[in-house]
Structure formats: C-alpha cells, structure tokens
Write an enzyme that holds these catalytic residues in place. Structure first.
Site, short mmCIF file in Angstrom:
data_model
loop_
_atom_site.label_atom_id
_atom_site.label_comp_id
_atom_site.label_asym_id
_atom_site.label_seq_id
_atom_site.Cartn_x
_atom_site.Cartn_y
_atom_site.Cartn_z
N LYS A 212 0.88 -1.18 0.00
CA LYS A 212 0.00 0.00 0.00
C LYS A 212 0.91 1.22 0.00
O LYS A 212 2.05 1.16 0.46
CB LYS A 212 -0.87 0.03 1.26
CG LYS A 212 -2.12 0.86 1.10
CD LYS A 212 -3.23 0.02 0.47
CE LYS A 212 -4.47 0.83 0.17
NZ LYS A 212 -5.56 -0.07 -0.28
N ASP B 187 -7.12 4.15 -4.41
CA ASP B 187 -7.76 3.94 -3.11
C ASP B 187 -8.41 5.30 -2.79
O ASP B 187 -8.69 6.08 -3.72
CB ASP B 187 -6.73 3.52 -2.05
CG ASP B 187 -7.39 3.00 -0.77
OD1 ASP B 187 -7.84 1.85 -0.76
OD2 ASP B 187 -7.47 3.74 0.24
P1 NDP Z 1 -13.04 7.51 -2.51
O1 NDP Z 1 -11.99 8.50 -2.25
O2 NDP Z 1 -13.57 7.35 -3.87
O3 NDP Z 1 -14.27 7.72 -1.53
C1 NDP Z 1 -14.11 7.71 -0.15
C2 NDP Z 1 -15.43 8.05 0.48
O4 NDP Z 1 -15.34 7.88 1.88
C3 NDP Z 1 -15.83 9.50 0.24
O5 NDP Z 1 -17.22 9.59 0.25
C4 NDP Z 1 -15.23 10.19 1.47
O6 NDP Z 1 -15.86 11.42 1.81
C5 NDP Z 1 -15.49 9.16 2.53
N1 NDP Z 1 -14.44 9.28 3.57
C6 NDP Z 1 -13.12 9.20 3.41
N2 NDP Z 1 -12.47 9.40 4.57
C7 NDP Z 1 -13.43 9.61 5.46
C8 NDP Z 1 -13.40 9.86 6.83
N3 NDP Z 1 -12.25 9.95 7.52
N4 NDP Z 1 -14.59 10.00 7.46
C9 NDP Z 1 -15.76 9.90 6.77
N5 NDP Z 1 -15.84 9.67 5.47
C10 NDP Z 1 -14.69 9.52 4.81
O7 NDP Z 1 -12.43 6.11 -1.99
P2 NDP Z 1 -12.90 4.63 -2.31
O8 NDP Z 1 -14.36 4.59 -2.52
O9 NDP Z 1 -12.01 4.10 -3.35
O10 NDP Z 1 -12.52 3.90 -0.94
C11 NDP Z 1 -13.46 3.70 0.11
C12 NDP Z 1 -12.99 2.55 0.97
O11 NDP Z 1 -12.91 1.35 0.18
C13 NDP Z 1 -11.61 2.71 1.61
O12 NDP Z 1 -11.59 2.05 2.85
C14 NDP Z 1 -10.71 1.95 0.64
O13 NDP Z 1 -9.52 1.52 1.27
C15 NDP Z 1 -11.60 0.78 0.29
N6 NDP Z 1 -11.31 0.06 -0.94
C16 NDP Z 1 -11.19 0.70 -2.13
C17 NDP Z 1 -10.97 -0.02 -3.28
C18 NDP Z 1 -10.93 0.62 -4.62
O14 NDP Z 1 -10.84 -0.11 -5.61
N7 NDP Z 1 -11.01 1.93 -4.74
C19 NDP Z 1 -10.77 -1.47 -3.24
C20 NDP Z 1 -11.01 -2.07 -1.95
C21 NDP Z 1 -11.24 -1.30 -0.85
P3 NDP Z 1 -15.32 12.82 1.20
O15 NDP Z 1 -15.76 12.84 -0.22
O16 NDP Z 1 -15.93 13.87 2.05
O17 NDP Z 1 -13.82 12.77 1.37
O1 2IT Z 2 -7.84 -1.89 -0.94
C1 2IT Z 2 -7.76 -2.31 -2.10
O2 2IT Z 2 -7.89 -3.51 -2.39
C2 2IT Z 2 -7.51 -1.34 -3.18
N1 2IT Z 2 -7.43 -0.15 -2.90
C3 2IT Z 2 -7.31 -1.80 -4.59
C4 2IT Z 2 -5.92 -2.29 -4.79
C5 2IT Z 2 -5.56 -2.63 -6.20
O3 2IT Z 2 -4.36 -2.92 -6.40
O4 2IT Z 2 -6.39 -2.62 -7.10
#
Ligand code: NDP
Ligand code: 2IT
Length: 450
Positions: A124, A164
């Site tokens: 990461k 992420d």
């Molecule tokens: P984004 O940046 O697209 O969205 C994050 C969302 O969560 C936004 O709505 C954001 O609000 C909110 N958020 C972030 N930090 C906080 C906080 N401290 N308190 C409250 N709300 C918060 O990220 P993703 O959708 O990609 O990621 C969301 C989760 O999924 C994370 O835990 C990530 O690690 C996990 N994940 C992501 C993957 C991916 O492919 N992208 C794969 C697997 C897991 P705001 O807009 O106000 O910042």
């Molecule tokens: O938490 C996760 O699995 C991710 N943010 C995606 C990682 C990736 O390599 O696609």
C-alpha cells in the site's frame, strides 16, 4: 506463541500504529489454532515474518500550486510481502495518511490478495496530500512530483500500485503519464488506468460490484435470501459506495443512505444514483448538501450534528448494511442500532470499517458479517486482470470481466465459509478469511525459504 508476538509488536510500535495493531491482533487471534497445530509455522518463523513489512519507503514530494507557492507532502510505499506475486495494492491520498495507516492497509492487502487465489503480494502507499479543493492542474503537478520519486521502486513485475481513497482513474492517468515519460516503458506498472491507455473495462466498478456479488452469494447460501426489494444502508459516496449502490439497485434493492466526511443523506424514496454521481462521481468530490438541494424530501445531517459516538447512516431500519467509506466508521453503538433496526447482514466495502467490539457484537447476535478483505477483493482482482491484459497486450470485453469477477467473488465466499466450518467456526467469516488467506501465504513462505 501468538500472544507473545503480539506483545512484542505492541512494545516496538508507536501511537500511529494503532490501526496496524488492530489489524494484526484480529488476524493473529483467528490464527491461534492453526499456528499451534503445525510446527512448521514456528520453525520457519512464519508469523513474525508475516507481521514485519519487507520495506517501508518514504519520500518528500514537492510541487507548485496554482499560485506558484511551494508545497511539501510526505509520500510512501510499503512493500509488505511478495511471497505470492509482485507487490500489489492501492495508493491513498488523504490528510490522515501515516505509515501506521498504510501498514494496516498493506498488511490486510496480503490476506485479501491471497483470498483471490491470484499471484499477487501485498503493498500500500500514498500521501498526506488532499486532492479535495485542488484544481486538476494542481493534482496533476502533485501526481507528477509523487511519481518522480516512486518510479524507481515499482515495475510491472515488481510492484503495481492502483487507486484507493483520493486516487481514481484521473490520478492514475497522471501518475502513469509521468512514469512513462521517465522510464520510456509502456508497461502495466499501475492498474486502474483510464480505458484509453490500457485500463481494464470494469475496474472502476469492480470493488462495489464485487461487494454485491459476494453479498448475494452469502445471503443465498446462508439464508436463502435475495436482495430484491430489500432496504439497504450504504456509507461513503466515493468509488466503492457509488458502485455498490449501483449494483444493489440493479438487483432490486432500495438504498436509503449514503455519506461523506462532512455529512449523511437519508432518502426514504431511495438514493437517486445519477444525481449522486453528478455530485461525487469521476473524482468530483463535491458536497452532499447539493443532493439535499435537489431532493428536498431527503434529510441531510451535518457531521457537527451527529449524536455522540453514533453515525446517522446506520440509524435507519434496513435489511443489510454496507460500510464503504473508511476504517473504524461503524462502532459498537452503530452495531446496536443496526441490530435494533432488524439488520441481518453487514458486508464491508471499505477496509476494516467495523471496530472490533462492533464485529464481536454482530457475530454474537447472529448477524452475517463479511470482512472487507473477502468482500471487497473484487477491486484488486480486476486489477490483476488488468495486469494480465497488459502483459499479453489483450483487451477483454466487459462481459468477460464481469463474469470472471462474479465467479471469483462466489469462490471467495465458498472458500472462507468452508474454511470456517472446517475449523469449527461455522459462519465466522472473519476467522474463515484469515485462516484461508494465511494458509496460502504461509505455504509459499515456507517453500521459498528465508
Ligand atoms: P473515494 O476517495 O472514492 O471515496 C471515499 C469516500 O469515503 C468519500 O465519500 C469520502 O468522503 C469518505 N471518507 C473518506 N475518509 C473519510 C473519513 N475519515 N470520514 C468519513 N468519510 C470519509 O475512496 P474509495 O471509494 O475508493 O474507498 C473507500 C474505501 O474502500 C476505503 O476504505 C478503501 O480503502 C476501500 N477500498 C477501495 C478499493 C478501490 O478499488 N477503490 C478497493 C477495496 C477497498 P469525502 O468525499 O468527504 O472525502
Ligand atoms: O484496498 C484495495 O484492495 C484497493 N485499494 C485496490 C488495490 C488494487 O491494487 O487494485
């Protein structure tokens, strides 16, 4: 033995490592029976090796904003374990990023990637840079400066970062452009690239869709239930949340909540996804207040008005809950509220969004609980599909990626449900996931030697 390793780790850690210790503690407690039943694990120091990152890379990122002022951020890449394949895992751009947060995420990634059955190790990275409120030009300048440092540590067969929080295909595009300029290599060094230059179809959707495919299989096998006509609560409004909502709606569910870091929306008539996407999609990162302005019948609760210790996103009657924002966002008080309101399943879209005491309570009450390392593995799996396509210079069509994702999520469910049963922990998908993932990584670590 497990207790001793955990105590040593606690002694050598500092306060920023809290989430890392939380993740390690959960995994090691699941592993106690298996680690103690096979002397090879102790002989080969597997657990100690597994909780120690291979390397932590930190660098300075300096860039000029639109006023030509100098800005400095910290950049990181944590390469935790590459026993199963090249280091693989996302980049997070958020002010809360520290080595502790990234260690937890990289550690979890080893297990998640193992559960996919694909040849990928765990890593990461990211930065305390906040893309919110920055112009596209500033984001581009930051990404270029970040890659000027990162490029020397990554490669298509070495370490393949992706997105992420705060990193979507826009940022990946800028990062890839800079990598290409520096290295003159057009290889799959990042996944989640725009489709125009080597991205996989469906990578943006993959995590959220995968979460719902997993939920569907779990509900069918455990309760003979479907998502059709069921009320669901989702937190977050970013990449994972939007695509979770999209697939839930596709299967006939009614999603009534979403949230961001500033507030929560409750829409009793069901979230209007196209409107939500126009506010939050494609890394627009605007306020959810705009949703309320367009849908006066919805309720917007600002963060300052949240009740102490509880999040309004989990305060409505629902069939299933999908935390898709960030770590430790669903607390014991929230779990109590979900149980009171008739929720029968919690499926994690985010990484470690549920606190340990909330997980304990949900499991005690017989709520189906799917840990993110299993249920959100669809994102990294489609990243690996993208690596495959890049390596063979192929392009798979949408249906092929979707079919493979669906099949893979079902397999993950089956693997962890079976493992849980095999170890006398039926329906404990946390233990099932940790044990199944550990066995694959540990075997590889034994075979490659020290
Ligand atoms: P984004 O940046 O697209 O969205 C994050 C969302 O969560 C936004 O709505 C954001 O609000 C909110 N958020 C972030 N930090 C906080 C906080 N401290 N308190 C409250 N709300 C918060 O990220 P993703 O959708 O990609 O990621 C969301 C989760 O999924 C994370 O835990 C990530 O690690 C996990 N994940 C992501 C993957 C991916 O492919 N992208 C794969 C697997 C897991 P705001 O807009 O106000 O910042
Ligand atoms: O938490 C996760 O699995 C991710 N943010 C995606 C990682 C990736 O390599 O696609």
């Amino acid at each position: 033995m497990v207790e001793k390793i955990l105590a040593n780790l606690e002694k050598s850690s500092c306060a920023v490592d809290n989430t890392f210790l939380q993740a390690v503690s959960e995994v090691l407690h699941s592993l106690t029976p298996i680690v103690e039943s096979d002397p090879r694990y102790e002989m080969n120091g597997i657990v100690e090796r597994l909780v120690t990152p291979d390397r932590i890379i930190q660098f300075k990122v300096q860039w000029l904003d639109d006023q030509n002022r100098v800005n400095i951020n910290n950049g990181y890449r944590i390469q935790f374990n590459n026993s199963l394949g090249p280091y693989k895992g996302g980049l997070r751009f958020h002010p809360s990023v520290t080595t502790g947060v990234l260690k937890f995420l990289a550690f979890e990634q080893i297990f998640k990637n193992s559960l996919t059955g694909l040849p990928i190790g765990g890593a990461k990275g990211g930065s305390d840079f906040d893309p919110k409120g920055k112009s596209d030009f500033e984001i581009m300048k930051f990404c270029r400066a970040f890659m000027r440092e990162l490029h020397q540590y990554i490669g298509a067969r070495t370490d393949v970062p992706a997105g992420d929080i705060g990193v979507g295909s826009k940022e990946i595009g800028f990062l890839f452009g800079e990598y290409k300029r520096i290295s003159r290599n057009y290889d799959g060094v990042l996944s989640g690239k725009p489709y125009a230059f080597g991205g996989s179809l469906m990578r943006p959707q993959a995590t959220g869709y995968g979460v719902v495919y997993f939920a569907q299989e779990m509900l069918k096998e455990e309760l003979q239930e479907t998502l059709d006509s069921q009320v669901c609560c989702v937190s977050g409004a970013g990449n994972v949340a939007l695509h979770t909502i999209e697939k839930l709606q596709f299967f006939g569910a009614k999603v009534i909540t979403c949230s961001d870091s500033e507030g929560t929306i409750y829409d009793p008539d069901g979230i209007k996804l196209e409107l939500l996407k126009s506010i939050k999609g494609d890394e627009k990162r605007q306020s959810l207040k705009l949703y309320k302005a367009k849908v006066p019948t919805s309720v917007y609760t600002q963060k300052d008005d949240y009740p102490e210790g509880a999040h309004p996103v989990w305060s409505y009657p629902c069939f299933a809950a999908f935390p898709c924002a960030t770590q430790n966002e669903l607390t014991k008080a929230d779990a109590q509220s979900l149980i009171r309101n008739g929720c029968i399943a919690v499926v994690e879209g985010a990484n470690m969004p549920t606190t340990p005491d909330a997980i304990d309570l949900l499991q005690e009450e017989g709520i189906l609980f799917a840990p993110g390392k299993a249920s959100n593995a669809g994102g990294v799996a489609v990243s690996e599909f993208e690596m495959s396509q890049n390596a063979s210079m192929e392009k798979w069509d949408y249906d092929k990626v979707d079919r493979k994702l669906d099949e893979l999520m079902r397999q993950i469910y089956k693997r962890i449900a079976l493992t849980a049963k095999e170890y006398g922990r039926e329906r404990n998908f946390v233990d099932g996931a940790n044990i199944a993932a550990f066995k694959r990584v540990a075997e590889a670590m034994i075979l490659e030697g020290v």
